[in-house]
Design an enzyme around this catalytic site. Structure first.
Site, PDB file in Angstrom:
ATOM      1  N   GLY A   1       0.779  -1.239   0.000  1.00 54.43           N
ATOM      2  CA  GLY A   1       0.000   0.000   0.000  1.00 54.43           C
ATOM      3  C   GLY A   1       0.806   1.282   0.000  1.00 54.43           C
ATOM      4  O   GLY A   1       0.394   2.270   0.606  1.00 54.43           O
TER       5      GLY A   1
ATOM      6  N   ASN B   1      -7.034   3.352 -11.727  1.00 56.48           N
ATOM      7  CA  ASN B   1      -6.008   2.356 -11.401  1.00 56.48           C
ATOM      8  C   ASN B   1      -4.643   2.940 -11.731  1.00 56.48           C
ATOM      9  O   ASN B   1      -4.524   3.797 -12.603  1.00 56.48           O
ATOM     10  CB  ASN B   1      -6.231   1.097 -12.253  1.00 56.48           C
TER      11      ASN B   1
ATOM     12  N   HIS C   1      -0.792   1.769 -12.956  1.00 58.65           N
ATOM     13  CA  HIS C   1      -0.073   0.648 -13.567  1.00 58.65           C
ATOM     14  C   HIS C   1       1.388   1.057 -13.760  1.00 58.65           C
ATOM     15  O   HIS C   1       1.662   2.167 -14.249  1.00 58.65           O
ATOM     16  CB  HIS C   1      -0.710   0.285 -14.917  1.00 58.65           C
TER      17      HIS C   1
ATOM     18  N   LEU D   1     -11.160  -7.885 -12.266  1.00 49.40           N
ATOM     19  CA  LEU D   1     -12.534  -7.465 -11.963  1.00 49.40           C
ATOM     20  C   LEU D   1     -13.460  -7.871 -13.105  1.00 49.40           C
ATOM     21  O   LEU D   1     -13.087  -7.801 -14.276  1.00 49.40           O
ATOM     22  CB  LEU D   1     -12.567  -5.949 -11.759  1.00 49.40           C
TER      23      LEU D   1
HETATM   24  C1  GAR Z   1       2.514  -0.609  -7.747  1.00 45.52           C
HETATM   25  O1  GAR Z   1       3.753  -0.527  -8.393  1.00 45.52           O
HETATM   26  C2  GAR Z   1       1.395  -0.596  -8.763  1.00 45.52           C
HETATM   27  O2  GAR Z   1       1.660   0.219  -9.863  1.00 45.52           O
HETATM   28  C3  GAR Z   1       1.328  -2.048  -9.167  1.00 45.52           C
HETATM   29  O3  GAR Z   1       1.494  -2.749  -7.951  1.00 45.52           O
HETATM   30  C4  GAR Z   1       2.335  -1.978  -7.091  1.00 45.52           C
HETATM   31  C5  GAR Z   1       1.650  -1.869  -5.750  1.00 45.52           C
HETATM   32  O4  GAR Z   1       2.508  -1.259  -4.817  1.00 45.52           O
HETATM   33  N1  GAR Z   1       0.092  -2.367  -9.804  1.00 45.52           N
HETATM   34  C6  GAR Z   1      -0.031  -3.213 -10.812  1.00 45.52           C
HETATM   35  O5  GAR Z   1       0.901  -3.853 -11.262  1.00 45.52           O
HETATM   36  C7  GAR Z   1      -1.437  -3.362 -11.373  1.00 45.52           C
HETATM   37  N2  GAR Z   1      -1.423  -3.891 -12.689  1.00 45.52           N
HETATM   38  P1  GAR Z   1       1.927  -0.555  -3.528  1.00 45.52           P
HETATM   39  O6  GAR Z   1       1.063  -1.614  -2.808  1.00 45.52           O
HETATM   40  O7  GAR Z   1       3.136  -0.205  -2.723  1.00 45.52           O
HETATM   41  O8  GAR Z   1       1.143   0.635  -3.954  1.00 45.52           O
END
Ligand code: GAR
Length: 217
Positions: free
Chosen positions: A14, A110, A112, A96
């Site tokens: 998070g 979202n 990415h 989803l």
């Molecule tokens: C982040 O880098 C986000 O961009 C990626 O997961 C990580 C979560 O980190 N999301 C994806 O890959 C979605 N396709 P966080 O929990 O520290 O925010």
């Protein structure tokens, strides 16, 4: 100013969630984070959300097995109970269904870790390095039924170094993520963004001219 009521959906540590919570503390921020929801019990982000004084709940996806919509209906109950206006996915690692996406059409965003439409899916930093790209980055976009697609709200870019590893590159991209996600939420919550033919238009600010050339000569 009526602040938009935001829920953040997470599956892990998070850090993007924390960046959104931090940004939303500013008195003039047009959104308030009222709920953090995780599909994984014990996700690291839950504790940091609570430490920041935000309600944090778990709706586990596992017990629902393959019934994705039943899991989403349980999440939807929690969101409706709290009159949520906008949903932010922040490292939420569940696909989803079109049903859930439709409930939040134009109201769910979202982040990415790539410059979409390049590198949809997983392992974006590894794949960018394997291709030898010289510029990489992150994207905040509206969610549509297709995964890692949808109208692009904000992108941020970093240069790729010859000696980068997926971890070193990912760390620089993550710093950019923490800047662009609050910016995108601010723009969406304040009504600055219109979607026209699948393309976001910013009705307020105009782009400043900046060029990123990599490698620099
Ligand atoms: C982040 O880098 C986000 O961009 C990626 O997961 C990580 C979560 O980190 N999301 C994806 O890959 C979605 N396709 P966080 O929990 O520290 O925010």
């Amino acid at each position: 100013m009526t602040k938009r009521r935001v829920a953040i959906l997470i599956s892990g540590r998070g850090s993007n969630m924390a960046a959104l919570i931090q940004a939303a503390r500013a008195p003039n921020f047009p959104a308030e984070i009222v709920l953090v929801m995780s599909n994984i019990a014990g996700a690291g982000g839950l504790e940091s959300a609570r430490a920041a004084g935000i309600e944090a709940v778990t709706v586990e996806s596992k017990p629902f097995g393959k019934d994705r919509e039943a899991f989403e209906r349980a999440m939807q109950d929690e969101l409706l109970k709290r009159n949520i206006d906008l949903v932010c996915l922040a490292g939420f690692l569940r696909l989803l269904t079109p049903w859930f996406v439709q409930q939040w059409d134009g109201r769910m965003i979202n982040i990415h870790p790539a410059l979409l439409p390049s590198y949809r899916g997983l392992h974006t930093h590894e794949r960018a390095l394997a291709d030898g790209v010289k510029i990489h980055g992150a994207t905040v976009h509206f969610v549509i039924p297709d995964v890692d697609a949808g109208p692009i709200i904000v992108q941020g870019a970093v240069t790729v170094h010859d000696n980068d590893t997926p971890d070193s590159l990912g760390a620089r991209v993550l710093q950019i993520e923490h800047r662009i996600y609050p910016q995108a939420l601010r723009m969406v919550a304040s009504g600055q963004i219109s979607i026209d033919g699948g393309i976001c238009k910013n009705t307020v600010t105009t782009a400043t001219e900046k060029t990123l050339i990599s490698p620099a000569s």
